[in-house]
Design a protein around this motif. Structure first.
Motif, short mmCIF file in Angstrom:
data_model
loop_
_atom_site.label_atom_id
_atom_site.label_comp_id
_atom_site.label_asym_id
_atom_site.label_seq_id
_atom_site.Cartn_x
_atom_site.Cartn_y
_atom_site.Cartn_z
N ARG A 3 2.34 2.13 -11.30
CA ARG A 3 1.48 2.76 -12.30
C ARG A 3 2.29 3.16 -13.53
NH1 ARG A 3 -1.06 6.32 -8.83
NH2 ARG A 3 0.18 8.05 -9.59
N ASP A 15 10.55 6.34 -9.10
CA ASP A 15 9.61 7.39 -8.69
C ASP A 15 10.03 8.75 -9.22
OD1 ASP A 15 11.79 6.92 -7.08
OD2 ASP A 15 10.78 7.32 -5.19
N TYR A 16 11.27 8.89 -9.65
CA TYR A 16 11.76 10.16 -10.16
C TYR A 16 11.80 10.23 -11.69
CZ TYR A 16 13.06 11.77 -5.50
OH TYR A 16 13.01 12.19 -4.19
N ARG A 43 -9.28 -1.16 -21.29
CA ARG A 43 -9.51 0.00 -22.16
C ARG A 43 -9.10 -0.29 -23.60
NH1 ARG A 43 -6.27 4.41 -19.85
NH2 ARG A 43 -6.04 3.06 -18.05
N LYS A 77 0.85 -1.19 0.00
CA LYS A 77 0.00 0.00 0.00
C LYS A 77 0.89 1.24 0.00
CE LYS A 77 -4.24 -1.68 1.91
NZ LYS A 77 -5.11 -1.83 3.08
N ASN A 78 2.18 1.00 -0.09
CA ASN A 78 3.13 2.09 -0.09
C ASN A 78 2.91 2.96 -1.34
OD1 ASN A 78 5.46 3.57 -0.75
ND2 ASN A 78 6.71 2.22 0.51
N PRO A 79 2.62 4.25 -1.13
CA PRO A 79 2.31 5.11 -2.29
C PRO A 79 3.44 5.18 -3.31
CG PRO A 79 2.50 6.41 -0.26
CD PRO A 79 2.53 4.97 0.14
N ARG A 80 4.69 5.06 -2.81
CA ARG A 80 5.82 5.13 -3.74
C ARG A 80 5.84 3.89 -4.64
NH1 ARG A 80 11.72 5.21 -1.21
NH2 ARG A 80 11.07 3.08 -0.80
N ASP A 96 -6.65 -2.23 -15.93
CA ASP A 96 -7.38 -1.09 -16.53
C ASP A 96 -6.95 -0.88 -17.97
OD1 ASP A 96 -8.74 -0.55 -14.31
OD2 ASP A 96 -7.67 1.29 -13.75
N ASN A 143 -2.84 11.45 1.68
CA ASN A 143 -1.93 10.39 1.26
C ASN A 143 -1.70 10.50 -0.25
OD1 ASN A 143 -1.11 7.63 0.27
ND2 ASN A 143 -1.17 7.22 2.47
N PRO A 144 -0.45 10.31 -0.69
CA PRO A 144 -0.17 10.41 -2.13
C PRO A 144 -1.03 9.46 -2.98
CG PRO A 144 1.88 10.23 -0.89
CD PRO A 144 0.77 10.03 0.09
N ARG A 145 -1.48 8.36 -2.35
CA ARG A 145 -2.32 7.43 -3.11
C ARG A 145 -3.62 8.06 -3.57
NH1 ARG A 145 -2.24 3.14 1.37
NH2 ARG A 145 -4.32 2.65 0.67
N LEU A 196 3.09 4.30 -7.14
CA LEU A 196 3.43 5.27 -8.19
C LEU A 196 4.31 4.61 -9.25
CD1 LEU A 196 3.66 8.34 -9.18
CD2 LEU A 196 5.78 8.38 -7.88
N ARG A 229 -10.08 8.09 -17.38
CA ARG A 229 -10.04 6.67 -17.71
C ARG A 229 -11.46 6.11 -17.78
NH1 ARG A 229 -8.73 4.32 -13.46
NH2 ARG A 229 -7.44 5.60 -12.09
N ASN A 249 -7.74 3.92 2.92
CA ASN A 249 -7.98 2.60 2.32
C ASN A 249 -9.38 2.46 1.74
OD1 ASN A 249 -5.44 1.59 2.89
ND2 ASN A 249 -6.02 1.17 5.01
N HIS A 302 7.59 15.29 -3.68
CA HIS A 302 7.26 16.02 -4.92
C HIS A 302 7.08 15.09 -6.11
CE1 HIS A 302 11.60 15.59 -4.79
NE2 HIS A 302 11.58 15.63 -6.08
N VAL A 303 7.55 13.85 -6.00
CA VAL A 303 7.46 12.94 -7.16
C VAL A 303 6.03 12.51 -7.47
CG1 VAL A 303 9.78 12.04 -6.81
CG2 VAL A 303 7.83 10.82 -5.82
N TYR A 304 5.11 12.72 -6.52
CA TYR A 304 3.75 12.20 -6.74
C TYR A 304 2.86 13.09 -7.60
CZ TYR A 304 5.16 8.94 -3.17
OH TYR A 304 5.83 7.98 -2.49
#
Lengths: 529, 287
Positions: free
Chosen positions: A274, A459-460, A313, A265-268, A309, B219-221, A271, B287, B195, B16-18
Motif C-alpha cells: 500500500r 513496514d517501518y 481516482r 495475504k500477509n498483512p505486512r 484505486d 487482523n492488521p489487514r 502494508l 477513498r 478474508n 505497531h507498524v500497522y
C-alpha cells in the motif's frame, strides 16, 4: 587453374581504372564467372530434401520416438552446454527428466544453463556429484540445491549467476553457447511451432525460451501434446526447432505461482504494498501514459492491487506494463487501465490466459526484455519498477541472492536490468525478517548497485536515496514523511541488535555477473551449511 | 482496537507498524492454558519496551473469576499498562472489584492511583442489561465494548443469520446507549472472517450508522478498510472547515449566534465539525 584465373581477373579489374575512367573493362571471361564453379549444380528437386517426396516422412522427420533418440541425434557430447527455461518455476518437470536421461547415456561434465533454478531442482545434486553436471549458469537457485552448492566442495566450478537480460547478453557474446536447448512446451505441431497457451499445461509466455531457441545450436522441444499444423502464433518457431519429443509431463502450471511469486495475504506485505503504491503515485512519474513493472515477491506483486484505486481516482491509465505479468496486472489491462502488456514470463494462470486472448498482451524474448547488448530493450523505457530485496545497505545497494544465513536462496532475475532502465526504482522489503534486519551496513552480495535505486519502502518507513533529486520533496509534499536509510538501519538495530557475521570459507562458489557480463561480486562458501 | 495474542512474541515486537489506534495484547482467549505464564511475561516486557511508547496499549486480562486475573494485573500494572480490558463483565460489581485491585497494586508499586484506566467487555445477556451501571461503575472506565461470541450462546442464537445482523441489534443499542450516558466511547464486536472483506465492510456500515466509535479487529489487514470507512469525505471536511471558520468569525465578532450561508448553526454542529476535522487529520479523507 581456378586460382590463376581468379588472379588474372583481379589484376584486370585493378588495371581497368587506369585504362579508362569512363568505361570499366569487362571481366576476363563473362561467359564463365569464377564463383559458378564453387556452387553445386541442380540434381533433382528433392535431392537435398528427400523427405519432401513422402508426405508422412516430411511431417514426422523431426518427431523422435524418445528423448534418448533426440539426444543421440543432436550429437551432444561430454563438456557441451545444455540450456533450459524456468517458465514453470516450481512446477518444472523438464530439467530432471532430461538430466537423468543424459546420465543414463553416460554423458559427463556438461554445463547446465537454465534461465533459473528452483526448489524443485534439488535432484540435480545427485547428478553434480556423479559428474554429469560440471558447471552451472543460472539467474538463481533455491532450496537443497542452493544449500549444497553454497556449502562448497560440490561443483568443480563456481556457479555463474546472471540477470535475465545478462543471460541473453552472454548468449549474444558467445560465452554461453548451448549445444542443445531442451525446451518444455505444453503443445506444438510436428514442425515444432510452440507457444505456452495451447495444450493442457499452460505456462503463458515462453520469453526466456525464445532466446535459447535463437542461440542454441540445436533445439529439442519436449511437448505434452502434438497438435495440428500450424500451431500459431508460435513463440518458438519451426525454423528454429530440430527435434520434437512427446513426453508425459513438462510442468505443473499450478506450481508457477508458489514461492517467490505467490499471491500474498500477509498483512505486512500488504502494508508495504500500500505504501509502495503511494510512492508510485507521488514519486513524480504517475501521469497518463506511464509504464511500470512489478518484480517477484509478495509485496511487489501486491502493489498492483493498490495502484488500481489510485489510477481510477486520478483518472490515469498506464500505457504499458512489463514483466513478470500477474493475473492482477492482466485484469487491469482487461479493464482498460493498462494499455499494453509486454510479457517475458507469466506469473500465474490469469496472465497466461490473457496472453492467449488479448491482442495487446504480447510475448517478448529475454533479449527484447532486458539485454544490454540487444539493439534496444524494453527496460530502458520503464518509468517505474517495484523490486524486492533480501538485503539493502546504507548506500542502497541491493542483494537478492544470498540470505541471512549466507546461502544462495534467491535469484538475480530482472533486478539489475530494470533498475538500470527505470526512472523511479522502488525497492520493497520488510525491515526485519525473523529477527534479522534487512537494512544492513553493507550487503553480503551485490546484485544491483545503489546508484540505480531511488526509494526503499519498508513496514517501518520509507527512505529515499539522497541521489534521487526531488523524490523526497515530492513524497513529503504528499504527506508521506520519508526518513533516511540510516534511520531505518538504527530502528532495526534497536529491535534486533547487530547480527553476527556469517563465517565463510575460502572457496568461491558463485560468480555474480552484472548485466553487461562484468563480475560485480563473488560468493564464498559457508562451511557450516 | 487490534487484538494481538500475548503469546506471539514476533507480533508483540512488530505490530505497531500497522497504525491501529489502540493495540490490545490478549492474555485471555487467544492464549492457550499452558501459555498463560509465557504470555504474561512477554506482554510485561513488551509494555516496558520503547517501541510501544507512542501507541495506546491495552491489555485484556483473564476474567475476574479465574486464577490468572490477579497475576495478570500484578504483571502489567507496574509495567505501565494504559488500559486494562476486563472480559465477561456481567455487572458493575465486577468493575468495582477491578478498580479495587488496581488501586491496591498501584499503591504497592508506586504508580499514581487511578492512572490505570479500564474498559469493560460485555459478553452476556446480564452484561447487556446492566450496561449503564457497568459503564458508570468507576472513574477509571474509558470505554465499553460488546463481544458477540458468548452473548450469542446466551441468547440461544447464532451469528450471521440475518444480513442486517438483527441478532445483535438490541445488544448493540443497549451498550451504545450506556456508553453515551457515561460519556465514554463504545466499540463493536470482532469480525473474525478476515478474508471476507465485503461482509466486514457491510458490518462497518451497520455499526457506523448506529453510532459506534470503532471496532475490535483480529487482523492488521482490517485496519485500513475500517479507517477508510470512518474517514469523512472530502465534502464533509470542507463543510466542517467552513462551519469552524464561521464559528471562529462569530466569536471574534462577539456574536452569540453562528450562521453559515444564511442559516443558523447550532453548538452541537460546531462540535461535530471539530470531530470531523480531527478524524480527517487521523484517517485522511475517504477513498
Amino acid at each position: 587453374m581456378t586460382e590463376t584465373k581468379t588472379t588474372e581477373t583481379t589484376q584486370a579489374a585493378q588495371a581497368a581504372p587506369e585504362a579508362s575512367t569512363t568505361t570499366p573493362a569487362p571481366p576476363a571471361d563473362p561467359a564463365h564467372p569464377a564463383e559458378l564453379d564453387a556452387l553445386p549444380a541442380f540434381s533433382g528437386w528433392a535431392a537435398k530434401m528427400p523427405y519432401l517426396r513422402d508426405s508422412k516422412a516430411k511431417r514426422r522427420r523431426k518427431v523422435m520416438r524418445s528423448l534418448k533418440e533426440a539426444i543421440i541425434r543432436s550429437g551432444l557430447t561430454d563438456g557441451d552446454t545444455i540450456s533450459f527455461h524456468h517458465h514453470f518455476r516450481e512446477g518444472d518437470k523438464v530439467i530432471l527428466q532430461v538430466v537423468s536421461q543424459l546420465a543414463e547415456l553416460g554423458l559427463e561434465n556438461l554445463t547446465l544453463a537454465s534461465s533459473s533454478l528452483n526448489n524443485c531442482h534439488a535432484g540435480l545434486v545427485e547428478y553434480i556429484r556423479s559428474g554429469v553436471i560440471g558447471r552451472i549458469y543460472t539467474s538463481g537457485m533455491r532450496g537443497e540445491l542452493a544449500r549444497q552448492i553454497s556449502a562448497g566442495g560440490l561443483l568443480q566450478h563456481p556457479v555463474t549467476i546472471h540477470s535475465h537480460g545478462g543471460r541473453a547478453a552472454l548468449m549474444e557474446t558467445g560465452e554461453l553457447k548451448p549445444k542443445v536447448a531442451f525446451l518444455g512446451v505444453s503443445a506444438c505441431d510436428e514442425y515444432g511451432n510452440a507457444n505456452g497457451f495451447t495444450g493442457r499445461a499452460h505456462c503463458g509466455s515462453l520469453g526466456y525460451a525464445r532466446t535459447d531457441a535463437q542461440y542454441a545450436e540445436q533445439v529439442i522441444l519436449l511437448t505434452e501434446q502434438i497438435v495440428d499444423y500450424p500451431n500459431t502464433p508460435a513463440s518458438i518457431r519451426q525454423d528454429q526447432v530440430d527435434f520434437v519429443v512427446e513426453v508425459d509431463e513438462v510442468g505443473d502450471p499450478s506450481r508457477i505461482n508458489v514461492g517467490a511469486v505467490r499471491n500474498t495475504k500477509n498483512p505486512r506485505d500488504l502494508l508495504i504494498a500500500r505504501r509502495a503504491a503511494a510512492v508510485m503515485e507521488f514519486g513524480g512519474y504517475f501521469e497518463d501514459g506511464f509504464s511500470m513493472q512489478t518484480g517477484s515477491g509478495g509485496a511487489a506483486t501486491a502493489t498492483t492491487l493498490y495502484l488500481k484505486d489510485r489510477m481510477e481516482r486520478a483518472g490515469i491509465k498506464a500505457a504499458w506494463a512489463l514483466g513478470g505479468i500477474t493475473g492482477t496486472l492482466a485484469s487491469l489491462h482487461e479493464q482498460g487501465l493498462v494499455g499494453r502488456l509486454l510479457d517475458v514470463q507469466s506469473f500465474d494462470a490469469g496472465a497466461a490466459e490473457s496472453l492467449a486472448t488479448s491482442p495487446a498482451h504480447t510475448e517478448i524474448s529475454a533479449a527484447e526484455y532486458a539485454s544490454p547488448l540487444a539493439k534496444a530493450c524494453c527496460v530502458d523505457e520503464l518509468d517505474m519498477v517495484i523490486l524486492s530485496a533480501l538485503e539493502i545497505d546504507l548506500k542502497f545497494n541491493v542483494n537478492v541472492l544470498t540470505g541471512s544465513d549466507g546461502l544462495m536462496m534467491g535469484a538475480s532475475g530482472g533486478h539489475c536490468d530494470t533498475a538500470a532502465g527505470a526512472k523511479l526504482v522502488i525497492v520493497v522489503a520488510p525491515l526485519i525478517r525473523s529477527r534479522i534486519p534487512t537494512v544492513v551496513e553493507k550487503v553480503s552480495t551485490l546484485i544491483t548497485p545503489g546508484d540505480n535505486v531511488d526509494v526503499l519502502v519498508t513496514d517501518y518507513g520509507i527512505a529515499v536515496n539522497p541521489r534521487s533529486v526531488g523524490v523526497a520533496e515530492r513524497l513529503r509534499a504528499a504527506g508521506l514523511k520519508p526518513t533516511t536509510i540510516g534511520d531505518l538501519y538504527e530502528q532495526a538495530l534497536k529491535i534486533c541488535g547487530k547480527p553476527r557475521q556469517i563465517e565463510r570459507g575460502d572457496e568461491i562458489v558463485g560468480i555474480v555477473r552484472y548485466r553487461d557480463g562484468s563480475v560485480i561480486d563473488t560468493v564464498r562458501n559457508v562451511p557450516s551449511a | 482496537m487490534l487484538f494481538v495474542p500475548g503469546s506471539n512474541a514476533s507480533w508483540l515486537s512488530t505490530v505497531h507498524v500497522y497504525g491501529a489506534d489502540t493495540v490490545m495484547f490478549d492474555l485471555e482467549d487467544s492464549v492457550a492454558l499452558r501459555e498463560k505464564d509465557t504470555a504474561r511475561i512477554l506482554v510485561r516486557e513488551a509494555l516496558m519496551s520503547p517501541i510501544w511508547k507512542d501507541v495506546e496499549v491495552c491489555v485484556r486480562v483473564n476474567a475476574i473469576d479465574t486464577p490468572f486475573f490477579r497475576p495478570d494485573l500484578e504483571a502489567i500494572v507496574p509495567a505501565g499498562v494504559a488500559i486494562v480490558r476486563l472480559p465477561m463483565v456481567r455487572d458493575a460489581d465486577m468493575v468495582r472489584e477491578l478498580d479495587r485491585v488496581l488501586t491496591e497494586i498501584e499503591e504497592k508499586c508506586g504508580r499514581e492511583v487511578g492512572s490505570t484506566k479500564c474498559m469493560a467487555a460485555v459478553e452476556s445477556a446480564s452484561g447487556v442489561v446492566n450496561a449503564v451501571q457497568i459503564a458508570k461503575a468507576s472513574s477509571r472506565m474509558v470505554a465499553i465494548a460488546l463481544a458477540a461470541y458468548d452473548y450469542m450462546i446466551d441468547m440461544h442464537t447464532v451469528r450471521g443469520t440475518a444480513a442486517d445482523e438483527s441478532e445483535l441489534f438490541y445488544a448493540r443499542c443497549a451498550v451504545l446507549h450506556a456508553a453515551r450516558v457515561a460519556g465514554i466511547p463504545c466499540y463493536d464486536v470482532v469480525y473474525s472472517d478476515v478474508n471476507d472483506e465485503e461482509g466486514f465492510l457491510r458490518e462497518i456500515g451497520i455499526i457506523k450508522r448506529l453510532g459506534f466509535d470503532g471496532k475490535s479487529l483480529v487482523n492488521p489487514r482490517q485496519i485500513e478498510p475500517l479507517h477508510n470507512a470512518y474517514a469523512p469525505t472530502e465534502a464533509e471536511v470542507d463543510r466542517a472547515k467552513r462551519v469552524i471558520e464561521a464559528a471562529d468569525k462569530a466569536e471574534a465578532e462577539g456574536l452569540g449566534v453562528v450562521s453559515l450561508d444564511g442559516k443558523m448553526v447550532d453548538a452541537p454542529i460546531v462540535a461535530s465539525a471539530y470531530r470531523t476535522v480531527r478524524l480527517a487529520e487521523l484517517s485522511g479523507t475517504r477513498r
